[in-house]
Design a protein around this motif. Structure first.
Motif, PDB file in Angstrom:
ATOM      1  N   ALA A  44      -2.782   7.979   5.384  1.00 34.85           N
ATOM      2  CA  ALA A  44      -2.127   6.688   5.571  1.00 34.85           C
ATOM      3  C   ALA A  44      -3.043   5.736   6.335  1.00 34.85           C
ATOM      4  CB  ALA A  44      -0.807   6.864   6.317  1.00 34.85           C
ATOM      5  N   MET A  45      -3.742   6.252   7.339  1.00 37.30           N
ATOM      6  CA  MET A  45      -4.657   5.414   8.105  1.00 37.30           C
ATOM      7  C   MET A  45      -5.821   4.930   7.251  1.00 37.30           C
ATOM      8  SD  MET A  45      -5.470   3.808  10.731  1.00 37.30           S
ATOM      9  CE  MET A  45      -4.100   4.379  11.744  1.00 37.30           C
ATOM     10  N   ARG A  46      -6.344   5.790   6.382  1.00 33.77           N
ATOM     11  CA  ARG A  46      -7.430   5.367   5.500  1.00 33.77           C
ATOM     12  C   ARG A  46      -6.965   4.274   4.547  1.00 33.77           C
ATOM     13  NH1 ARG A  46      -8.537  11.014   5.548  1.00 33.77           N
ATOM     14  NH2 ARG A  46      -7.381  11.308   3.593  1.00 33.77           N
ATOM     15  N   ALA A  47      -5.757   4.438   3.996  1.00 33.63           N
ATOM     16  CA  ALA A  47      -5.220   3.426   3.082  1.00 33.63           C
ATOM     17  C   ALA A  47      -4.971   2.110   3.813  1.00 33.63           C
ATOM     18  CB  ALA A  47      -3.920   3.939   2.456  1.00 33.63           C
ATOM     19  N   LEU A  48      -4.457   2.204   5.047  1.00 30.81           N
ATOM     20  CA  LEU A  48      -4.208   1.005   5.845  1.00 30.81           C
ATOM     21  C   LEU A  48      -5.516   0.293   6.158  1.00 30.81           C
ATOM     22  CD1 LEU A  48      -2.307  -0.785   7.484  1.00 30.81           C
ATOM     23  CD2 LEU A  48      -2.475   0.861   9.357  1.00 30.81           C
ATOM     24  N   ARG A  49      -6.548   1.072   6.501  1.00 29.20           N
ATOM     25  CA  ARG A  49      -7.850   0.488   6.816  1.00 29.20           C
ATOM     26  C   ARG A  49      -8.424  -0.237   5.607  1.00 29.20           C
ATOM     27  NH1 ARG A  49     -12.364   4.794   7.836  1.00 29.20           N
ATOM     28  NH2 ARG A  49     -11.816   5.135   5.655  1.00 29.20           N
ATOM     29  N   THR A  50      -8.357   0.386   4.428  1.00 26.37           N
ATOM     30  CA  THR A  50      -8.901  -0.221   3.210  1.00 26.37           C
ATOM     31  C   THR A  50      -8.184  -1.522   2.881  1.00 26.37           C
ATOM     32  OG1 THR A  50      -9.504   1.951   2.330  1.00 26.37           O
ATOM     33  CG2 THR A  50      -9.309   0.131   0.753  1.00 26.37           C
ATOM     34  N   ALA A  51      -6.841  -1.494   2.941  1.00 26.43           N
ATOM     35  CA  ALA A  51      -6.059  -2.693   2.635  1.00 26.43           C
ATOM     36  C   ALA A  51      -6.317  -3.788   3.661  1.00 26.43           C
ATOM     37  CB  ALA A  51      -4.568  -2.341   2.597  1.00 26.43           C
ATOM     38  N   ALA A  52      -6.436  -3.396   4.935  1.00 26.23           N
ATOM     39  CA  ALA A  52      -6.665  -4.376   5.994  1.00 26.23           C
ATOM     40  C   ALA A  52      -8.018  -5.056   5.820  1.00 26.23           C
ATOM     41  CB  ALA A  52      -6.576  -3.693   7.355  1.00 26.23           C
ATOM     42  N   ARG A  53      -9.044  -4.276   5.510  1.00 26.75           N
ATOM     43  CA  ARG A  53     -10.372  -4.853   5.318  1.00 26.75           C
ATOM     44  C   ARG A  53     -10.384  -5.825   4.141  1.00 26.75           C
ATOM     45  NH1 ARG A  53     -14.356   0.382   6.368  1.00 26.75           N
ATOM     46  NH2 ARG A  53     -14.522   0.125   8.638  1.00 26.75           N
ATOM     47  N   LYS A  54      -9.656  -5.492   3.098  1.00 24.49           N
ATOM     48  CA  LYS A  54      -9.572  -6.374   1.924  1.00 24.49           C
ATOM     49  C   LYS A  54      -8.935  -7.713   2.306  1.00 24.49           C
ATOM     50  CE  LYS A  54      -7.785  -6.473  -2.843  1.00 24.49           C
ATOM     51  NZ  LYS A  54      -6.896  -7.649  -2.705  1.00 24.49           N
ATOM     52  N   CYS A  55      -7.859  -7.647   3.086  1.00 20.73           N
ATOM     53  CA  CYS A  55      -7.169  -8.869   3.493  1.00 20.73           C
ATOM     54  C   CYS A  55      -8.043  -9.728   4.399  1.00 20.73           C
ATOM     55  CB  CYS A  55      -5.861  -8.514   4.207  1.00 20.73           C
ATOM     56  SG  CYS A  55      -4.620  -7.782   3.112  1.00 20.73           S
ATOM     57  N   VAL A  56      -8.759  -9.098   5.318  1.00 23.39           N
ATOM     58  CA  VAL A  56      -9.656  -9.835   6.203  1.00 23.39           C
ATOM     59  C   VAL A  56     -10.757 -10.513   5.390  1.00 23.39           C
ATOM     60  CG1 VAL A  56     -11.366  -9.611   8.045  1.00 23.39           C
ATOM     61  CG2 VAL A  56      -9.175  -8.418   8.225  1.00 23.39           C
ATOM     62  N   ALA A  57     -11.275  -9.811   4.393  1.00 20.02           N
ATOM     63  CA  ALA A  57     -12.320 -10.379   3.537  1.00 20.02           C
ATOM     64  C   ALA A  57     -11.799 -11.590   2.766  1.00 20.02           C
ATOM     65  CB  ALA A  57     -12.841  -9.319   2.565  1.00 20.02           C
ATOM     66  N   GLU A  58     -10.516 -11.599   2.462  1.00 22.22           N
ATOM     67  CA  GLU A  58      -9.898 -12.717   1.744  1.00 22.22           C
ATOM     68  C   GLU A  58      -9.535 -13.867   2.676  1.00 22.22           C
ATOM     69  OE1 GLU A  58      -6.529 -10.924  -0.107  1.00 22.22           O
ATOM     70  OE2 GLU A  58      -7.683 -10.066  -1.774  1.00 22.22           O
ATOM     71  N   GLY A  59      -9.744 -13.674   3.980  1.00 22.54           N
ATOM     72  CA  GLY A  59      -9.426 -14.726   4.929  1.00 22.54           C
ATOM     73  C   GLY A  59      -7.961 -14.802   5.303  1.00 22.54           C
ATOM     74  N   ARG A  60      -7.222 -13.729   5.070  1.00 22.68           N
ATOM     75  CA  ARG A  60      -5.794 -13.721   5.403  1.00 22.68           C
ATOM     76  C   ARG A  60      -5.581 -13.150   6.804  1.00 22.68           C
ATOM     77  NH1 ARG A  60      -2.524 -10.560   1.125  1.00 22.68           N
ATOM     78  NH2 ARG A  60      -0.805 -11.604   2.226  1.00 22.68           N
ATOM     79  N   PRO A  61      -4.738 -13.772   7.621  1.00 24.30           N
ATOM     80  CA  PRO A  61      -4.439 -13.230   8.954  1.00 24.30           C
ATOM     81  C   PRO A  61      -3.777 -11.859   8.829  1.00 24.30           C
ATOM     82  CG  PRO A  61      -3.637 -15.487   8.721  1.00 24.30           C
ATOM     83  CD  PRO A  61      -4.023 -15.025   7.357  1.00 24.30           C
ATOM     84  N   LEU A  62      -4.213 -10.912   9.638  1.00 25.73           N
ATOM     85  CA  LEU A  62      -3.701  -9.548   9.589  1.00 25.73           C
ATOM     86  C   LEU A  62      -2.709  -9.335  10.734  1.00 25.73           C
ATOM     87  CD1 LEU A  62      -3.837  -6.748   8.281  1.00 25.73           C
ATOM     88  CD2 LEU A  62      -5.782  -6.233   9.765  1.00 25.73           C
ATOM     89  N   CYS A  63      -1.462  -9.003  10.401  1.00 27.32           N
ATOM     90  CA  CYS A  63      -0.390  -8.876  11.395  1.00 27.32           C
ATOM     91  C   CYS A  63       0.171  -7.458  11.402  1.00 27.32           C
ATOM     92  CB  CYS A  63       0.730  -9.861  11.097  1.00 27.32           C
ATOM     93  SG  CYS A  63       0.221 -11.598  11.072  1.00 27.32           S
ATOM     94  N   LEU A  64       0.404  -6.949  12.596  1.00 23.57           N
ATOM     95  CA  LEU A  64       0.914  -5.587  12.744  1.00 23.57           C
ATOM     96  C   LEU A  64       1.991  -5.555  13.822  1.00 23.57           C
ATOM     97  CD1 LEU A  64       0.500  -2.504  12.027  1.00 23.57           C
ATOM     98  CD2 LEU A  64      -1.049  -2.426  13.995  1.00 23.57           C
ATOM     99  N   PHE A  65       3.097  -4.855  13.538  1.00 21.08           N
ATOM    100  CA  PHE A  65       4.130  -4.580  14.531  1.00 21.08           C
ATOM    101  C   PHE A  65       3.853  -3.175  15.073  1.00 21.08           C
ATOM    102  CE2 PHE A  65       6.192  -7.522  11.507  1.00 21.08           C
ATOM    103  CZ  PHE A  65       6.521  -8.553  12.388  1.00 21.08           C
ATOM    104  N   PRO A  66       3.227  -3.062  16.239  1.00 21.48           N
ATOM    105  CA  PRO A  66       2.681  -1.774  16.681  1.00 21.48           C
ATOM    106  C   PRO A  66       3.707  -0.762  17.164  1.00 21.48           C
ATOM    107  CG  PRO A  66       2.418  -3.383  18.420  1.00 21.48           C
ATOM    108  CD  PRO A  66       2.989  -4.121  17.238  1.00 21.48           C
ATOM    109  N   GLU A  67       4.960  -1.195  17.335  1.00 22.61           N
ATOM    110  CA  GLU A  67       5.985  -0.260  17.792  1.00 22.61           C
ATOM    111  C   GLU A  67       6.608   0.511  16.627  1.00 22.61           C
ATOM    112  OE1 GLU A  67       7.570  -2.907  21.551  1.00 22.61           O
ATOM    113  OE2 GLU A  67       7.698  -3.632  19.482  1.00 22.61           O
TER     114      GLU A  67
END
Length: 231
Positions: free
Chosen positions: A126-149
């Motif tokens: 799950a962490m690997r999939a989250l990392r891949t998706a997050a990097r893609k979004c950052v590359a697209e210039g989209r703000p990355l938001c997480l609810f850490p709780e």
């Protein structure tokens, strides 16, 4: 009685219009993902309109909200902020629990919009999939938001952050913008009644990239719980 009537009016107006917008998003998905995101933004502003004029809830932002390559970490007390953050950011990429994507119609739109599913029981994969998706979004210039709780927390409570935050913080190498919110005071989890009042976002000091994991977690945890003592 007034609170109950307001809550009923909100539920009828918001959810009936939401169904229409979900159907619209499914139709425009054949045109482009950009069109889906525009419908999603319209949905968020509809939500803010309904909460303001039917529930009597105003929104206030304390502090400057920086825009750019950041990891935005947000307190989670009610459904309010999961929708309203589309009013704060341009096309935000939001990490959401996998179960939400199984909701009929809405789940399909969520995928087309570009929400990031989190499979809590999948561990390292799950962490690997989250990392891949997050990097893609950052590359697209989209703000990355997480609810850490990981789930909605009653106002005033401060549970430890889930491991996903530390993993993303280390892997992405982005500075963090922690954001506190006190929406649970007026829209508590599990309650049909939603009260009038002011919902405050408090933007904390940016946490630089590259800090020790425990230091970064401590700073973020303190910042997103900065509104816990407000009545």
């Amino acid at each position: 009685m007034i609170t109950a009537l307001r809550s009923l009016a909100y539920m009828f107006a918001f959810y009936s219009m939401s169904l229409l917008l979900v159907l619209t998003a499914l139709l425009v998905a054949f045109v482009s993902p950009v069109a889906v995101r525009r419908v999603a933004t319209a949905w968020a502003y509809l939500h803010r309109f309904c909460t303001r004029w039917l529930l009597g809830q105003k929104v206030r932002v304390e502090g400057e909200l920086p825009q750019g390559d950041y990891l935005y970490i947000i307190k989670h007390e009610s459904m309010f902020e999961t929708i309203d953050i589309l009013c704060l950011f341009d096309r935000p990429a939001i990490a959401a629990k996998r179960e939400l994507f199984d909701i009929p119609l809405w789940g399909r739109v969520a995928r087309q919009y570009g929400l990031i599913p989190i499979e809590r029981s999948a561990g390292a994969s799950a962490m690997r999939a989250l990392r891949t998706a997050a990097r893609k979004c950052v590359a697209e210039g989209r703000p990355l938001c997480l609810f850490p709780e990981g789930t909605r927390v009653p106002h005033g409570e401060a549970p430890p952050l889930k491991a996903g935050f530390a993993g993303l913080y280390a892997l992405l190498g982005l500075p963090v913008v922690p954001i506190a919110i006190d929406s649970g005071r007026v829209s508590p989890r599990g309650s049909f009644l939603k009260r009038a009042g002011v919902i405050t976002y408090k933007v904390g000091q940016v946490v630089p990239a590259g800090l020790d994991r425990h230091l970064a977690e401590a700073r973020v945890h303190a910042a997103i719980n900065a509104l816990n003592n407000r009545v």
